[in-house]
Design an enzyme around this catalytic site. Structure first.
Site, PDB file in Angstrom:
ATOM      1  CE  LYS A 190      -5.848  -5.796  -2.438  1.00 21.58           C
ATOM      2  NZ  LYS A 190      -7.147  -5.183  -2.075  1.00 21.58           N
ATOM      3  N   GLY A 242      -1.268   3.553  -2.524  1.00 26.28           N
ATOM      4  CA  GLY A 242      -1.938   3.410  -1.239  1.00 26.28           C
ATOM      5  C   GLY A 242      -1.155   4.134  -0.166  1.00 26.28           C
ATOM      6  CB  SER A 243      -1.309   3.870   3.472  1.00 24.09           C
ATOM      7  OG  SER A 243      -1.073   2.487   3.607  1.00 24.09           O
ATOM      8  CB  THR A 244       3.487   6.333   3.591  1.00 20.59           C
ATOM      9  OG1 THR A 244       3.226   7.373   2.638  1.00 20.59           O
ATOM     10  CG2 THR A 244       4.976   6.297   3.870  1.00 20.59           C
ATOM     11  CD  GLU A 245       0.418   1.288   8.597  1.00 17.41           C
ATOM     12  OE1 GLU A 245      -0.492   2.107   8.356  1.00 17.41           O
ATOM     13  OE2 GLU A 245       0.296   0.336   9.381  1.00 17.41           O
ATOM     14  N   GLY A 247       3.152   0.807   1.715  1.00 15.64           N
ATOM     15  CA  GLY A 247       4.224   0.974   0.724  1.00 15.64           C
ATOM     16  C   GLY A 247       5.572   0.554   1.287  1.00 15.64           C
ATOM     17  CD  GLU A 264       2.499   7.320  -8.306  1.00 17.28           C
ATOM     18  OE1 GLU A 264       2.480   8.335  -7.587  1.00 17.28           O
ATOM     19  OE2 GLU A 264       2.904   7.312  -9.468  1.00 17.28           O
ATOM     20  CB  CYS A 298      -2.467  10.665  -2.833  1.00 11.90           C
ATOM     21  SG  CYS A 298      -2.661  10.722  -4.616  1.00 11.90           S
ATOM     22  CD  GLU A 395      -2.318  10.929   2.891  1.00 11.97           C
ATOM     23  OE1 GLU A 395      -2.002   9.802   3.287  1.00 11.97           O
ATOM     24  OE2 GLU A 395      -2.342  11.249   1.699  1.00 11.97           O
TER      25      GLU A 395
END
Ligand code: NAD
Length: 484
Positions: A190, A242-245, A247, A264, A298, A395
């Site tokens: 995706k 993508g974002s840590t959130e 993730g 990642e 990133c 970030e």
């Protein structure tokens, strides 16, 4: 931003090389199909806000179809194919990527907003390099050091669900698809909702390469489509960038399911400049570290740590250099800084920059005219930043540099590691021994010495702490797609 006296004449790359369709379907089982519930959304050029095409939004039933197609292809064809044959398909894809490089670069710049200089000279060449690299691994997995004589040759996992962000659309696709296929898995990928076009062109390339139907499936859509893929019981492996959130949400929802996961995520890298560093080179490295791809990187060097004794010299040079950067049309070959990918991202950059000012840091940008249409943000430096400031901790994912200072190597290490992230770091110094010492102390997956933002398919990449887990690239990247 260029001086009035000697300006660059426009040198736009032609769009004619790209054959844009008004609307795109989903790529499932080797063909483009309409989504079951017929939903679609528009993708725009961030530089002009022009609508480029309509993209299908995959619902849960579409994701279901894609996973079923990937499973069929895995069981009937791909896992049965001799490894050398798999490798041949990957080589073929790599060569077609090279042949169609110009078309891919123009499309990437149109849809993402990044300068053509970068998509043409960095993104697309690396995309082809990734496929060449993993094509070579396909029939050598026994020698990758991930299996033992008693465990026998390493086995693939099955169907991989892969979710990627918008900052390097085709490159992130390559990082995901090339190793997965080389190891014998099939995939459902995706792309990010604002940058689906090069993934859809890649689907055409799979057709052109005669890749067996269902080995690669592309489902377009936003977070809900991603969630359906993550939660699908027919998926054996999830690879997410993508974002840590998001993730963290994926880590929670896959816990206990037996799915193998690699993440990642974000970063807040320190780029550390000692007073014995070659200043001109370091300044180029700082610029490349945070202004490459508008800072949508990133592993961007978003925190500059300068040794106090070199501060004035480095800052003067850096500001002079920023005055020469050209911001504007991403398709112009002279452009250094392109457009911000979406109004949402622009909003976030603006908000955090305003916070930086209100917390007391000093904001500076070179004189810079922003185009009337599209999403733009000037290259920006914050000085007088302390470790407690939000712009030193969060970030920003934009062309914004926070500058801090240090006196001793130990203080540099302490400040560099004072972050929840741990993706990358840079060290600029004349002393080899100091580079080695620093590299051992820095809690970051990648440490660059006297350079920044260098990528090679043979080199593993990945994070510590909230930057995620697992490695992509090189021999290490194979482990993520093998049952070891
Ligand atoms: P994002 O997490 O919002 O989106 C990334 C992808 O996840 C998109 O395809 C999105 O549609 C999808 N997604 C969103 N919600 C989801 C959900 N609930 N379940 C499954 N999928 C979902 O991030 P973004 O804003 O698109 O990208 C920027 C972030 O990506 C930054 O934080 C950046 O640091 C990170 N990033 C990391 C790397 C790396 O290699 N570590 C590389 C590039 C970007």
């Amino acid at each position: 931003m260029a001086g009035k006296k000697f300006d660059y004449a426009p040198a736009p790359e032609s769009r004619a090389v790209v054959d844009l369709q008004p609307a795109y379907g989903l790529f499932i089982g080797g063909e483009f199909v309409d989504p079951v519930d017929g939903r679609a959304f528009k993708t725009v050029s961030p530089a002009t806000e022009e609508v480029l095409a309509e993209i299908s939004e995959a619902g849960t039933r579409d994701v279901d179809r894609a996973v079923a197609a990937a499973r069929r292809a895995y069981e009937r064809v791909w896992s049965k194919l001799p490894a050398r044959e798999r490798g041949k398909y990957l080589f073929r894809i790599a060569r077609i990527l090279q042949e169609r490089a110009r078309e891919l670069a123009v499309l990437e710049s149109l849809d993402n907003g990044k300068p053509i200089r970068e998509s043409r000279d960095v993104d697309i060449p690396l995309v082809a390099a990734w496929f060449f690299h993993y094509a070579g691994w396909a029939d050598k997995l026994e020698y990758a050091g991930v299996s033992t004589a008693s465990s026998g040759p390493p086995k693939p996992l099955g169907v991989a669900g892969q979710i990627i962000p918008w900052n390097f659309p085709l490159l992130m696709l390559a990082w995901k698809i090339a190793p997965a296929l080389a190891c014998g898995n099939t995939v459902v990928l995706k792309p990010a909702e604002t940058t689906s076009l090069t993934a859809l062109l890649f689907a055409e390339i799979c057709q052109q390469a005669d890749l067996p139907p269902g080995v690669v499936n592309i489902v377009t859509g936003a977070g809900e489509t991603g969630r359906a893929l993550v939660e699908h019981p027919g998926v054996d492996k999830i690879a997410f960038t993508g974002s840590t959130e998001v993730g963290k949400m994926i880590a929670r929802s896959t816990a206990g399911t037996g799915k193998k996961v690699t993440l990642e995520l974000g970063g807040k890298a320190a780029n550390i400049v000692f007073d014995d560093a070659p200043v001109d080179q370091a300044v180029e490295g700082i610029v490349n570290g945070i202004f490459f791809n508008q800072g949508h990187v990133c592993c961007a060097g978003s925190r500059l740590l300068v040794q106090e004794s070199a501060y004035d010299e480095v800052l003067t040079s850096l500001k002079r250099r920023l005055g020469t950067l050209r911001l504007g049309d991403p398709l112009d070959k002279n452009t250094d800084i392109g457009a911000i990918n979406s109004p949402e991202q622009l909003g976030r950059i603006r908000e955090l920059s305003d916070v930086g000012e209100s917390e007391g840091a000093a904001r500076w940008s070179p004189p810079c005219e922003l185009p009337d249409k599209g999403f733009w943000f000037p290259p920006t430096i914050f000085t007088g930043v302390s470790q407690a400031h939000r712009i030193a901790r969060e970030e920003i994912f934009g062309p914004v540099l926070s500058v801090l200072t240090f006196r001793t190597p130990a203080e540099a290490v302490e400040k560099a590691n004072n972050t929840p992230y741990g993706l990358s770091a840079g060290v600029w110094t004349d002393k080899g021994s100091r580079i080695l010492w620093m590299a051992g102390q820095l809690r970051a997956g990648v440490v660059w010495a006297n350079t920044f933002n260098r990528f090679d398919p043979a080199s593993p990449f990945g994070g510590y702490k909230e930057s995620g887990f697992g490695r992509e690239g090189g021999r290490h990247g194979l482990e993520a797609y093998l049952d070891v």
